[in-house]
Motif scaffolding. Structure first.
Motif, PDB file in Angstrom:
ATOM      1  N   VAL A  22       0.835  -1.327   0.043  1.00 13.04           N
ATOM      2  CA  VAL A  22      -0.047  -0.020   0.028  1.00 13.04           C
ATOM      3  C   VAL A  22       0.876   1.327   0.055  1.00 13.04           C
ATOM      4  CG1 VAL A  22      -1.815   1.182   1.278  1.00 13.04           C
ATOM      5  CG2 VAL A  22      -1.858  -1.229   1.322  1.00 13.04           C
ATOM      6  N   SER A  23       0.482   2.174  -0.670  1.00  9.27           N
ATOM      7  CA  SER A  23       1.396   3.459  -0.854  1.00  9.27           C
ATOM      8  C   SER A  23       1.373   4.438   0.421  1.00  9.27           C
ATOM      9  CB  SER A  23       0.809   4.352  -1.986  1.00  9.27           C
ATOM     10  OG  SER A  23      -0.543   4.975  -1.684  1.00  9.27           O
ATOM     11  N   TRP A  25       0.729   7.391   0.839  1.00  8.14           N
ATOM     12  CA  TRP A  25      -0.352   8.274   0.829  1.00  8.14           C
ATOM     13  C   TRP A  25      -1.616   7.829   1.268  1.00  8.14           C
ATOM     14  CZ3 TRP A  25       1.025  12.978   1.076  1.00  8.14           C
ATOM     15  CH2 TRP A  25       2.230  13.401   0.317  1.00  8.14           C
ATOM     16  N   SER A  26      -1.795   6.595   0.680  1.00  6.19           N
ATOM     17  CA  SER A  26      -3.132   5.913   1.159  1.00  6.19           C
ATOM     18  C   SER A  26      -3.100   5.568   2.597  1.00  6.19           C
ATOM     19  CB  SER A  26      -3.423   4.752   0.404  1.00  6.19           C
ATOM     20  OG  SER A  26      -2.291   3.638   0.312  1.00  6.19           O
ATOM     21  N   LYS A  27      -1.954   5.497   3.271  1.00  5.01           N
ATOM     22  CA  LYS A  27      -1.881   5.007   4.618  1.00  5.01           C
ATOM     23  C   LYS A  27      -2.201   6.266   5.334  1.00  5.01           C
ATOM     24  CE  LYS A  27       1.497   1.192   4.908  1.00  5.01           C
ATOM     25  NZ  LYS A  27       2.758   1.052   5.423  1.00  5.01           N
ATOM     26  N   ARG A  30      -5.943   6.979   5.742  1.00  9.12           N
ATOM     27  CA  ARG A  30      -6.555   5.922   6.340  1.00  9.12           C
ATOM     28  C   ARG A  30      -6.440   5.630   7.974  1.00  9.12           C
ATOM     29  NH1 ARG A  30      -5.753   0.782   3.319  1.00  9.12           N
ATOM     30  NH2 ARG A  30      -7.196  -0.051   5.197  1.00  9.12           N
ATOM     31  N   ALA A  33      -4.914   2.165   8.763  1.00  5.37           N
ATOM     32  CA  ALA A  33      -3.625   1.591   8.096  1.00  5.37           C
ATOM     33  C   ALA A  33      -2.762   1.074   9.211  1.00  5.37           C
ATOM     34  CB  ALA A  33      -2.968   2.799   7.468  1.00  5.37           C
TER      35      ALA A  33
END
Length: 137
Positions: A22-23, A25-27, A30, A33
């Motif tokens: 998972v990148s 930025w997405s972590k 969220r 994460a």
């Protein structure tokens, strides 16, 4: 061989331990994460603090907030926003990363220096017309 260009395939997602990686930025966005890499999380805290420093520095320079109240306001907002981010939003175990104090001071001095530069820059830029129009006595 044909003269046409070869169509490039999109890059494949990287695999980490058999699962999709998972990148960062997405972590960041969220709250659920998982942060397996301690240094990656500390980098996020560091850069988040730098972004806060630039935003607050420009606001403080435009308003202009100066002196003890300006610096104290920056320190409280900078530390408070990040504390709320990692303790309430992400709900991480602070002891895993060296305790609350370690996370709170991660990158603080560099963000303070960046804040001071942004305050000075935006203040001088906002008042440049007064500085350039010197009146003779």
């Amino acid at each position: 061989m044909s003269g046409g260009r070869r169509k490039e395939e999109p890059p494949q997602p990287q695999l980490a331990n058999g699962a999709l990686k998972v990148s960062v930025w997405s972590k960041v966005l969220r709250s659920d994460a998982a942060w397996e890499d301690k240094d990656e999380f500390l980098d996020v805290i560091y850069w988040f603090r730098q972004i806060i420093a630039v935003v607050l520095g420009v606001i403080w320079g435009v308003l202009p907030l100066r002196g003890f109240l300006g610096i104290a306001g920056f320190c409280l907002i900078n530390a408070g926003v990040l504390y709320l981010y990692f303790s309430n939003y992400l709900q991480i175990d602070e002891e895993e990363y060296g305790g609350t104090w370690e996370l709170t001071k991660e990158g603080f001095m560099t963000s303070f220096a960046l804040f001071m530069v942004c305050v000075a820059d935006s203040f001088i830029t906002g008042h440049l017309d007064h500085l350039l129009h010197c009146h003779s006595l």
